[in-house]
Design an enzyme around this catalytic site. Structure first.
Site, PDB file in Angstrom:
ATOM      1  N   ASP A 177       0.904  -1.144   0.000  1.00  0.00           N
ATOM      2  CA  ASP A 177       0.000   0.000   0.000  1.00  0.00           C
ATOM      3  C   ASP A 177       0.945   1.196   0.000  1.00  0.00           C
ATOM      4  O   ASP A 177       1.559   1.503   1.024  1.00  0.00           O
ATOM      5  CB  ASP A 177      -0.889   0.017   1.249  1.00  0.00           C
ATOM      6  CG  ASP A 177      -1.847   1.205   1.239  1.00  0.00           C
ATOM      7  OD1 ASP A 177      -1.527   2.199   0.565  1.00  0.00           O
ATOM      8  OD2 ASP A 177      -2.881   1.149   1.899  1.00  0.00           O
ATOM      9  N   HIS A 178       1.100   1.843  -1.165  1.00  0.00           N
ATOM     10  CA  HIS A 178       2.172   2.841  -1.280  1.00  0.00           C
ATOM     11  C   HIS A 178       1.983   3.996  -0.292  1.00  0.00           C
ATOM     12  O   HIS A 178       2.929   4.709   0.018  1.00  0.00           O
ATOM     13  CB  HIS A 178       2.310   3.351  -2.720  1.00  0.00           C
ATOM     14  CG  HIS A 178       1.195   4.234  -3.147  1.00  0.00           C
ATOM     15  ND1 HIS A 178       0.027   3.753  -3.671  1.00  0.00           N
ATOM     16  CD2 HIS A 178       1.061   5.571  -3.096  1.00  0.00           C
ATOM     17  CE1 HIS A 178      -0.775   4.759  -3.928  1.00  0.00           C
ATOM     18  NE2 HIS A 178      -0.178   5.873  -3.600  1.00  0.00           N
ATOM     19  N   HIS A 240      -6.122   2.881   1.857  1.00  0.00           N
ATOM     20  CA  HIS A 240      -5.300   4.009   2.306  1.00  0.00           C
ATOM     21  C   HIS A 240      -5.855   4.708   3.561  1.00  0.00           C
ATOM     22  O   HIS A 240      -5.128   4.919   4.537  1.00  0.00           O
ATOM     23  CB  HIS A 240      -5.156   5.049   1.199  1.00  0.00           C
ATOM     24  CG  HIS A 240      -4.662   4.491  -0.093  1.00  0.00           C
ATOM     25  ND1 HIS A 240      -3.691   3.519  -0.157  1.00  0.00           N
ATOM     26  CD2 HIS A 240      -4.991   4.768  -1.368  1.00  0.00           C
ATOM     27  CE1 HIS A 240      -3.466   3.228  -1.424  1.00  0.00           C
ATOM     28  NE2 HIS A 240      -4.232   3.963  -2.176  1.00  0.00           N
TER      29      HIS A 240
END
Ligand code: NAP
Length: 483
Positions: A177-178, A240
């Protein structure tokens, strides 16, 4: 301040999907940046793989172009580019076929840790994992990295986990999950757990509510096909925003170690109360002047997918009972801005005259742009005339405090280096992803079963009126987007 660079051990990194958008725009420029910084050793190797029938020279040429396009000129001196490209190799493989795997196996070194980055559609995770394992390409200490989206709902996330776990252990799997690779997101942990200042106040006795906003200016044109199947809930909240919420709400882990941190995050998701329909707002941007609306961007005039969502969440545990968390995210909003606002309760007894428009103490953590922290405090308005109060911001921008260079590392380069080092802290564990879907699924089914249509909002706004009302009816206000 100068960023410390600790070189990693030599590695073989295989990127499946190396000719694709993500690899060319993010992964390879990120690796080049680490190479330029001296973190990537000269005997590390990056082996690209995809369906395109390139030879090594053609692949290097493709990546050369990508680096010229996506890395600023002053950051890519030719001798560095040449040296980096020298470390690239290519093996042509159709992941669903039989050819090429032996060549890949022969290319890899026996005494070097192998990392396989699956920058491909999730439908290829299973076929690739199976071939890497059954053909003896992945070893016990190999790592496998998978891109988002990790599932579309709980059932598909479970299926993906099962496919990967058939061939790799959880210890080997890195689900990206960047968002978790962003400097400021990691700073949330430093802020909470490396300072004694905040922890005594970090609970419902002192915190009135928390706001998490991830606003984007762009619409979904260009990726409308994908987005319309997903919507803001699946594309942003389930992953996110949920990760941000976990970092704010989690208990202090016993140590800064992958499972200790992830155990605490899972507990937050599991403690979430069901969301009632009146605490949820779904919106869709509508056309304004020459800016097309959502329906034109996704080419489906009847789409009921949300491009905006806001909700009020309750974490049912000892620390947070009575302190709501308000989340919102949307496209085509006023500004591109991601921030977390922690609003503190008023003093129990105010000895000064009432201050009109007082917002109260707040800690504002800006994730992007202009990353930094602001502490809103109340002080005396200067001058004679009695004790009048005013609010001022104590502001700290990371670029000013630490030097802009320290903050410039992209999330992808940090995360790839973490994989190489074998650090899973910033990657989602299987049960964490499943817990987030188990929370999101009933909400999505409820509005689908009710045939709910999103409410329209204006391009360039803060979202629908109904989202403002979500706080107003509780006597609270959102912090303006992009303030
Ligand atoms: P993309 O541009 O469509 O690239 C797909 C890559 O997969 C290409 O290299 C393609 O190779 C390769 N490929 C497709 N079918 C294959 C097969 N049967 N065997 C071997 N290779 C195959 O996609 P992308 O945008 O880079 O996205 C890759 C993954 O990252 C997706 O899961 C996406 O959801 C995720 N992701 C992307 C972004 C982004 O910004 N792009 C952001 C977050 C997550 P050929 O071109 O040679 O056929």
């Amino acid at each position: 301040m100068v960023a410390r660079v600790i070189p990693v051990a030599p590695f073989d990194l295989v990127i499946f999907g190396a000719t694709g958008d993500l690899a060319r725009r993010k992964i390879l420029p990120g690796l080049f940046s680490r190479f330029r910084a001296g973190q990537m050793p000269a005997d590390a190797r990056i082996i690209g793989s995809a369906r395109s029938n390139f030879d090594k020279a053609e692949f290097r040429e493709l990546i050369h172009h990508a680096l010229k396009e996506f890395v600023d000129k002053e950051l890519r001196p030719q001798e560095k580019l040449d040296a980096f490209l020298d470390q690239l190799d290519y093996v042509h493989i159709d992941a669903t076929g039989d050819a090429g795997w032996q060549e890949l196996k022969d290319t890899l070194r026996d005494d070097t840790t192998r990392t396989f980055y699956l920058s491909v559609s999730p439908s290829l995770f299973g076929p690739i994992a199976e071939r890497l394992s059954t053909r003896g390409i992945a070893t016990e200490d190999s790592r496998i990295v998978v891109e988002k989206p990790f599932g579309h709902d709980l059932a598909s996330a479970k299926a993906l986990n099962a496919e990967l776990l058939e061939y790799f252990t959880e210890r080997q799997i890195y689900r990206i999950d960047h968002y978790l690779g962003k400097e400021t997101v990691q700073n949330l942990m430093a802020l909470r757990f490396a300072n004694s200042l905040f922890e005594p106040l970090w609970n419902s006795t002192h915190i009135d509510h928390v706001q998490i906003t991830v606003a984007e200016k762009l619409g979904v044109a260009g990726r409308g096909g994908y987005y319309d199947q997903s919507g803001a809930m699946r594309d942003m909240v389930q992953n996110h925003l949920m990760q941000l919420m976990c970092l704010i709400a989690m208990e202090p882990p016993s140590k800064f170690a992958p499972n200790a941190v992830r155990d605490e995050k899972v507990k937050v998701i599991e403690a979430l109360d069901p969301v009632s329909p009146q605490d949820l707002v779904r919106g869709q941007y509508r056309a304004w002047r020459d800016v097309p609306g959502y329906h034109a961007d996704v080419e489906n005039p009847d789409s009921t997918t949300e491009s905006f969502i806001a909700m009020k969440l309750a974490v049912a545990n000892w620390r947070w009972a009575g302190t709501p968390f308000y989340l919102r995210t949307g496209k085509r909003m006023r500004a591109r801005s991601s921030e977390i606002t922690v609003v503190f309760r008023d003093p129990p007894h105010m000895i000064f005259p009432k201050m009109e428009g007082r917002k109260g103490n707040a800690l504002i953590i800006r994730l992007q742009p202009d990353e930094g922290i602001t502490l809103r405090t109340t002080i005396k308005e200067p001058g004679p005339g009695g004790m009048r109060l005013t609010e001022v911001d104590m502001d700290m921008t990371f670029a000013d405090a630490l030097g802009s260079d320290l903050n410039s590392q992209d999330a992808y380069e940090r995360l790839v280096m973490d994989v190489i080092r074998g650090d899973q802290t910033l990657f989602m564990r299987g049960d964490e992803v499943e817990a987030a879907w188990a929370w999101a699924d009933p909400l999505i089914s409820a509005w689908q079963e009710a045939g709910h249509k999103p409410v329209p909002y204006d391009v360039g706004s803060s979202g629908p009126e109904e989202a403002l009302m979500l706080l107003h009816k509780d006597g609270r206000r959102w912090r303006p987007v992009g303030d």
